[in-house]
Scaffold this motif. Structure first.
Motif, PDB file in Angstrom:
ATOM      1  N   ASN A 121       0.821  -1.219   0.000  1.00  0.00           N
ATOM      2  CA  ASN A 121       0.000   0.000   0.000  1.00  0.00           C
ATOM      3  C   ASN A 121       0.854   1.267   0.000  1.00  0.00           C
ATOM      4  OD1 ASN A 121      -1.333  -2.316   1.186  1.00  0.00           O
ATOM      5  ND2 ASN A 121      -3.081  -0.994   1.596  1.00  0.00           N
ATOM      6  N   PHE A 122       2.084   1.159   0.494  1.00  0.00           N
ATOM      7  CA  PHE A 122       2.956   2.328   0.637  1.00  0.00           C
ATOM      8  C   PHE A 122       4.205   2.235  -0.233  1.00  0.00           C
ATOM      9  CE2 PHE A 122       0.851   1.096   4.620  1.00  0.00           C
ATOM     10  CZ  PHE A 122      -0.078   2.122   4.694  1.00  0.00           C
ATOM     11  N   ALA A 123       4.242   1.247  -1.126  1.00  0.00           N
ATOM     12  CA  ALA A 123       5.419   1.041  -1.967  1.00  0.00           C
ATOM     13  C   ALA A 123       5.639   2.211  -2.931  1.00  0.00           C
ATOM     14  CB  ALA A 123       5.291  -0.274  -2.739  1.00  0.00           C
ATOM     15  N   HIS A 124       4.542   2.895  -3.305  1.00  0.00           N
ATOM     16  CA  HIS A 124       4.696   4.036  -4.219  1.00  0.00           C
ATOM     17  C   HIS A 124       5.498   5.162  -3.576  1.00  0.00           C
ATOM     18  CE1 HIS A 124       1.279   5.119  -1.700  1.00  0.00           C
ATOM     19  NE2 HIS A 124       1.403   6.365  -2.091  1.00  0.00           N
ATOM     20  N   THR A 125       5.423   5.293  -2.253  1.00  0.00           N
ATOM     21  CA  THR A 125       6.226   6.298  -1.555  1.00  0.00           C
ATOM     22  C   THR A 125       7.700   5.909  -1.604  1.00  0.00           C
ATOM     23  OG1 THR A 125       4.363   6.677  -0.050  1.00  0.00           O
ATOM     24  CG2 THR A 125       6.486   7.598   0.591  1.00  0.00           C
ATOM     25  N   LEU A 141      -7.463  -9.216  -2.813  1.00  0.00           N
ATOM     26  CA  LEU A 141      -8.361  -8.800  -3.889  1.00  0.00           C
ATOM     27  C   LEU A 141      -9.167  -7.573  -3.478  1.00  0.00           C
ATOM     28  CD1 LEU A 141      -9.691  -9.410  -6.677  1.00  0.00           C
ATOM     29  CD2 LEU A 141     -11.376 -10.775  -5.424  1.00  0.00           C
ATOM     30  N   VAL A 142      -9.692  -7.613  -2.267  1.00  0.00           N
ATOM     31  CA  VAL A 142     -10.484  -6.487  -1.764  1.00  0.00           C
ATOM     32  C   VAL A 142      -9.614  -5.238  -1.641  1.00  0.00           C
ATOM     33  CG1 VAL A 142     -11.750  -5.603   0.236  1.00  0.00           C
ATOM     34  CG2 VAL A 142     -12.173  -7.928  -0.586  1.00  0.00           C
ATOM     35  N   VAL A 143      -8.427  -5.388  -1.042  1.00  0.00           N
ATOM     36  CA  VAL A 143      -7.541  -4.244  -0.822  1.00  0.00           C
ATOM     37  C   VAL A 143      -7.102  -3.620  -2.147  1.00  0.00           C
ATOM     38  CG1 VAL A 143      -5.249  -3.578   0.011  1.00  0.00           C
ATOM     39  CG2 VAL A 143      -6.720  -4.998   1.440  1.00  0.00           C
ATOM     40  N   ARG A 144      -6.739  -4.490  -3.108  1.00  0.00           N
ATOM     41  CA  ARG A 144      -6.197  -3.981  -4.372  1.00  0.00           C
ATOM     42  C   ARG A 144      -7.267  -3.526  -5.350  1.00  0.00           C
ATOM     43  NH1 ARG A 144      -2.307  -9.253  -5.054  1.00  0.00           N
ATOM     44  NH2 ARG A 144      -0.679  -8.671  -3.560  1.00  0.00           N
ATOM     45  N   ARG A 145      -8.286  -4.371  -5.555  1.00  0.00           N
ATOM     46  CA  ARG A 145      -9.227  -4.136  -6.655  1.00  0.00           C
ATOM     47  C   ARG A 145     -10.498  -3.412  -6.244  1.00  0.00           C
ATOM     48  NH1 ARG A 145      -5.328  -4.796 -10.107  1.00  0.00           N
ATOM     49  NH2 ARG A 145      -4.469  -6.911 -10.194  1.00  0.00           N
ATOM     50  N   LEU A 148      -6.704   0.386  -2.519  1.00  0.00           N
ATOM     51  CA  LEU A 148      -5.820   0.972  -1.507  1.00  0.00           C
ATOM     52  C   LEU A 148      -4.336   0.826  -1.839  1.00  0.00           C
ATOM     53  CD1 LEU A 148      -7.673  -0.205   1.737  1.00  0.00           C
ATOM     54  CD2 LEU A 148      -7.732   2.056   0.661  1.00  0.00           C
ATOM     55  N   VAL A 149      -4.059   0.257  -3.034  1.00  0.00           N
ATOM     56  CA  VAL A 149      -2.654   0.057  -3.427  1.00  0.00           C
ATOM     57  C   VAL A 149      -2.374   0.871  -4.693  1.00  0.00           C
ATOM     58  CG1 VAL A 149      -0.865  -1.613  -4.011  1.00  0.00           C
ATOM     59  CG2 VAL A 149      -2.703  -2.270  -2.442  1.00  0.00           C
ATOM     60  N   PRO A 150      -1.822   2.072  -4.549  1.00  0.00           N
ATOM     61  CA  PRO A 150      -1.465   2.866  -5.731  1.00  0.00           C
ATOM     62  C   PRO A 150      -0.417   2.132  -6.578  1.00  0.00           C
ATOM     63  CG  PRO A 150      -1.440   4.224  -3.745  1.00  0.00           C
ATOM     64  CD  PRO A 150      -1.559   2.801  -3.302  1.00  0.00           C
ATOM     65  N   MET A 151      -0.372   2.437  -7.845  1.00  0.00           N
ATOM     66  CA  MET A 151       0.607   1.820  -8.747  1.00  0.00           C
ATOM     67  C   MET A 151       2.027   2.098  -8.247  1.00  0.00           C
ATOM     68  SD  MET A 151      -0.973   0.227 -11.217  1.00  0.00           S
ATOM     69  CE  MET A 151       0.300   0.092 -12.475  1.00  0.00           C
ATOM     70  N   TRP A 152       2.868   1.087  -8.328  1.00  0.00           N
ATOM     71  CA  TRP A 152       4.259   1.251  -7.898  1.00  0.00           C
ATOM     72  C   TRP A 152       5.175   0.374  -8.736  1.00  0.00           C
ATOM     73  CZ3 TRP A 152       6.667  -3.198  -6.041  1.00  0.00           C
ATOM     74  CH2 TRP A 152       5.821  -4.255  -5.644  1.00  0.00           C
ATOM     75  N   SER A 153       6.440   0.723  -8.747  1.00  0.00           N
ATOM     76  CA  SER A 153       7.449  -0.053  -9.475  1.00  0.00           C
ATOM     77  C   SER A 153       8.760   0.019  -8.708  1.00  0.00           C
ATOM     78  CB  SER A 153       7.642   0.505 -10.888  1.00  0.00           C
ATOM     79  OG  SER A 153       8.704  -0.178 -11.542  1.00  0.00           O
ATOM     80  N   LEU A 154       9.230  -1.132  -8.249  1.00  0.00           N
ATOM     81  CA  LEU A 154      10.510  -1.218  -7.517  1.00  0.00           C
ATOM     82  C   LEU A 154      11.310  -2.378  -8.122  1.00  0.00           C
ATOM     83  CD1 LEU A 154       9.151  -0.720  -3.894  1.00  0.00           C
ATOM     84  CD2 LEU A 154      10.750   0.809  -5.050  1.00  0.00           C
ATOM     85  N   PRO A 155      12.004  -2.126  -9.220  1.00  0.00           N
ATOM     86  CA  PRO A 155      12.762  -3.195  -9.885  1.00  0.00           C
ATOM     87  C   PRO A 155      13.722  -3.894  -8.924  1.00  0.00           C
ATOM     88  CG  PRO A 155      12.710  -1.215 -11.238  1.00  0.00           C
ATOM     89  CD  PRO A 155      12.138  -0.838  -9.906  1.00  0.00           C
TER      90      PRO A 155
END
Length: 566
Positions: free
Chosen positions: A141-145, A176-180, A184-191
């Motif tokens: 949920n906070f990975a985008h930060t 599924l509930v949290v994401r879809r 509550l999970v903004p898009m994020w990318s952490l290669p």
């Protein structure tokens, strides 16, 4: 007793509060039995075995399971090339992964850096860089930060958890509930990131090596809220936390004087585990006593919190004023069976008497207030937990703790005089991380920590906080303490919450401004003024009143006066 204080001699009062202890209660904690928190965990997990240690969203984790799962985390961390004492950051709310990761870090010989998941990118970057964190565990949920700042930090490995990772089959639905559904999970990318499940699987194939951890090693860098400047990391050693765990374990027994103690206590953990209050009073005290902690991931969801209170027979509820107040304004809360509630422990901010009196009337359980700071691991003082009345004080020093009230020159003040509350004990931090200058400002030559809080001690050894130095309002040379103004305003039936600050005034230097959140939409400014006029002397009365829909709060619900200042 006397001691040299900042070049002078201060007379430190005898421990008058010991006369207020229960008969036969020890003045000191016993010598510590463990070298580290990890060693204590291994012992208590073996003792408590299959008892549930934590319950989250209906899923239970036993003490034995906590030991096994945290060993996997620790073994994986040791395989990442870290050195003893390296810092590992944890950015998660109250979910099962939190204690598993935190205890895994400690057992592997590393230092935990607790991070508020709601941090802005700027705040997160500062803390990660200040601590020099090498690994970060974060809820998705906070990975985008994290994505926005990780490249500018020393973090080498990012482990991303999902809400349902430890919930079994139910976890798929939760994710599924949290994401879809709730999104509550903004898009994020952490290669190159690791998933929590992959880390657990990798750790299962490794052996946790016993590190050479001693009591003086740093267990946590616990960052202060930054209310007095830039956020600083309080260095809390294993001895600091083990001591406070023992102190709380002893003090907890006072809640059951004259009562039958349940075989296994149930704690409600509504305050976040990344905050020092819940870390010690819930997690560590729960470990010592074999208690079950009911983890609340989102305490702002009051209806869900009330449902959990109704489902589990809670015995111990650590909370704070704003949470107690919010609960009592929920209609379903009044239907909960509170017959098992043996202790409500208030901390984090002043508990207001109107809130405490209403709580006791509604639950039958008085609020016992305590006091502490990140720098004191945190608990330093507490009321007796068998109290039947709300004292309006923060209680007395707990075992092995000294409290002295001192003036600006560092001299001890007589009983009843107002000064700065200073604390000495085994729970007091080793200092601020990489800030010897800041450490020197708050530690006296004779080992007392200067809290910055203003108060006095009475003849029974009970301490009353008047306010923080910086919050004091100076009206025409008279000191006005915001807590007093707020407590008076809270006795007005139409007031839900309030906060008082000082604002510049050309006539009196400063004047009192009161921010009010209405409970009754018909409440007027004239109502508030008339009430304050009836209860406060002229210079203490608010000159300015502003109604708001809500007040700014910290991650644990403490009202932030600093954000209300012009």
């Amino acid at each position: 007793m006397s001691a040299s204080v900042e070049g002078r001699t201060a007379t430190i009062p005898e421990r008058i509060w010991l006369a207020s202890y229960p008969s036969g209660f020890p003045a000191e904690i016993p010598p510590l039995a463990y070298e580290s928190i990890g060693a204590a965990l291994e012992h208590f997990c073996a003792v408590h075995g299959e008892r549930p240690a934590f319950i989250s969203m209906g899923k239970s984790l036993s003490f034995r399971g906590l030991e096994a799962q945290s060993a996997r985390i620790g073994a994986w961390l040791q395989s990442r090339g870290l050195s003893k004492g390296d810092r590992v950051a944890v950015m998660m709310p109250n979910i099962l992964q939190n204690p598993v990761v935190v205890y895994g870090i400690l057992r592997a010989g590393f230092t935990v850096v607790n991070v508020n998941p709601l941090y802005t990118p700027r705040e997160l970057e500062h803390q990660l860089n200040d601590a020099g964190a090498k690994v970060l565990f974060v809820l998705e949920n906070f990975a985008h930060t994290v994505q926005q700042v990780v490249a500018r930090t020393q973090v080498q490995d990012v482990v991303v958890c999902s809400m349902g990772d430890m919930l079994g089959l139910k976890g798929h639905m939760v994710n599924l509930v949290v994401r879809r559904i709730k999104k509550l999970v903004p898009m994020w990318s952490l290669p190159g990131h690791h998933t929590f499940k992959a880390v657990m699987a990798a750790g299962a194939g490794k052996t946790l090596a016993a590190p050479n951890v001693t009591r003086t090693d740093i267990a946590f860098l616990q960052y202060t809220g930054g209310t007095t400047g830039v956020s600083k990391g309080a260095m809390l050693t294993h001895a600091n936390l083990l001591s406070n765990m023992e102190q709380m374990g002893l003090w907890l027994e006072t809640a059951f004087i004259g009562k039958k103690r349940p075989e296994q206590l149930v704690f409600l953990c509504a305050l976040p585990l990344y905050h020092i209050f819940a870390l010690t009073v819930n997690s560590l005290a729960g470990l010592l006593t074999g208690a079950t902690n009911i983890l609340i991931a989102n305490p702002r969801d009051i209806p869900s919190l009330v449902k959990d209170m109704a489902t589990y027979k809670v015995n111990v509820f650590p909370g704070l004023n704003t949470l107690f107040n919010a609960l009592m304004n929920n209609p379903d809360f009044q239907k909960v069976d509170f017959s098992n509630l043996a202790l409500t422990f208030g901390g984090g901010m002043s508990v207001q008497r109107p809130v405490a009196e209403r709580w006791r009337k509604m639950t039958g359980c008085p609020i016992a207030e305590g006091y502490g700071l990140s720098e004191t691991s945190p608990v330093a003082t507490a009321n007796r937990l068998d109290t039947s009345e709300f004292t309006g004080t923060i209680g007395m020093p707990i075992p092995s703790t000294d409290v002295d009230i001192r003036n600006d020159e560092g001299a001890s003040l007589p009983i009843g005089e107002i000064g700065e509350i200073c604390i000495r004990g085994p729970q007091v931090m080793a200092g601020y991380w990489n800030r010897p200058d800041e450490t020197a400002k708050v530690m006296t030559a004779d080992g007392f920590f200067r809290t910055g809080d203003i108060g006095f001690m009475n003849e029974q050894g009970l301490i009353k906080i008047v306010d923080r130095k910086k919050d004091m309002i100076l009206v025409s040379g008279f000191n006005v303490f915001p807590n007093e103004v707020e407590e008076v305003a809270m006795t007005l039936a139409g007031v839900l919450e309030c906060a008082a600050i000082g604002v510049p005034d050309e006539h009196s230097g400063e004047a009192v401004k009161l921010f009010v959140v209405r409970k009754d939409p018909n409440l007027t400014e004239a109502d508030v003024r008339a009430h304050c006029a009836d209860n406060l002397t002229n210079y203490k009365r608010p000159r300015y009143i502003e109604f708001r829909n809500e007040l700014p709060k910290s991650n644990v619900g403490k009202i932030l006066r600093r954000e209300l200042r012009p």
